[in-house]
Design a protein around this motif. Structure first.
Motif, short mmCIF file in Angstrom:
data_model
loop_
_atom_site.label_atom_id
_atom_site.label_comp_id
_atom_site.label_asym_id
_atom_site.label_seq_id
_atom_site.Cartn_x
_atom_site.Cartn_y
_atom_site.Cartn_z
N LYS A 106 7.09 52.53 -24.98
CA LYS A 106 8.31 51.98 -25.57
C LYS A 106 8.78 50.71 -24.84
N SER A 107 8.38 50.57 -23.58
CA SER A 107 8.80 49.39 -22.81
C SER A 107 7.71 49.02 -21.82
N GLU A 108 7.81 47.81 -21.31
CA GLU A 108 6.76 47.30 -20.42
C GLU A 108 7.34 46.26 -19.47
N ILE A 109 6.78 46.21 -18.27
CA ILE A 109 7.11 45.13 -17.34
C ILE A 109 5.81 44.64 -16.72
N VAL A 110 5.67 43.32 -16.65
CA VAL A 110 4.48 42.70 -16.07
C VAL A 110 4.94 41.73 -14.99
N LEU A 130 12.76 53.91 -23.35
CA LEU A 130 13.32 52.62 -23.76
C LEU A 130 14.15 52.05 -22.62
N ASP A 131 13.95 50.78 -22.33
CA ASP A 131 14.78 50.03 -21.39
C ASP A 131 15.02 50.74 -20.04
N PRO A 132 13.97 51.20 -19.36
CA PRO A 132 14.19 51.93 -18.11
C PRO A 132 14.26 51.04 -16.87
N PHE A 133 13.83 49.79 -17.00
CA PHE A 133 13.64 48.96 -15.80
C PHE A 133 14.93 48.30 -15.35
N THR A 134 15.11 48.27 -14.02
CA THR A 134 16.30 47.64 -13.43
C THR A 134 15.84 46.62 -12.39
N GLN A 135 16.80 45.97 -11.75
CA GLN A 135 16.49 45.03 -10.68
C GLN A 135 15.66 45.69 -9.59
N GLU A 136 15.89 46.99 -9.36
CA GLU A 136 15.12 47.73 -8.34
C GLU A 136 13.64 47.74 -8.66
N ASP A 137 13.31 47.90 -9.95
CA ASP A 137 11.90 47.87 -10.35
C ASP A 137 11.29 46.49 -10.06
#
Length: 152
Positions: A106-110, A130-137
């Motif tokens: 549902k979400s991705e960070i690269v 959905l939308d789990p990523f924060t500045q900490e990630d």
């Protein structure tokens, strides 16, 4: 969502991997991230092949993917290969230029990996949330990227 304490603990624990490098380090890190962060559901590395203008898959943990090679510009990873900047996608279904590894994603960070000035690869995380990523990630994954780059 990642709490600050978890992010700080994991960044501090990177030092535990100091004795290994290269592919062995990459394998250990994706397994560790997968175990430590519940919403990291596909965790892997891609490395740049500038000659062929494509990304090539490195160690990963998660569902099998057909995307072992990604042309620069295609999908989220391919866009990061061109921009050289972190790309967070809170909802992959809202993205036109998206290559699905898994229907559950549902979400991705690269996050790009730089060795000095050179963009050499990236860390790719897919989540079933959905939308789990924060500045900490971002902080954690940038620390991991730097750690890996120093040991390439």
């Amino acid at each position: 969502l990642m709490k600050q304490e978890l992010s700080h603990r994991l960044i501090n624990e990177l030092g535990n991997f100091d004795t290994i490098s290269g592919v062995e380090l990459q394998k250990s890190l994706v397994q560790w991230l997968d175990e430590e962060v519940a919403y990291y559901n596909w965790t892997g590395f891609y490395f740049m092949n500038d000659e062929k203008q494509q990304l090539e898959i490195g160690p990963y943990v998660g569902a099998y993917t057909d995307h072992t090679v990604i042309p620069y510009g295609r999908g989220i990873c391919g866009q990061v290969a061109v921009s050289g900047k972190t790309f967070e996608v809170p909802d992959v279904h809202a993205q036109d230029n998206y290559l699905a590894c898994s229907l559950a994603t549902k979400s991705e960070i690269v996050v790009p990996i730089y060795k000095g000035e050179n963009l050499v690869g990236q860390i790719d995380i897919d989540s079933h949330e959905l939308d789990p990523f924060t500045q900490e990630d971002h902080n954690l994954l940038e620390a991991v990227a730097n750690f890996v780059a120093q040991r390439l």
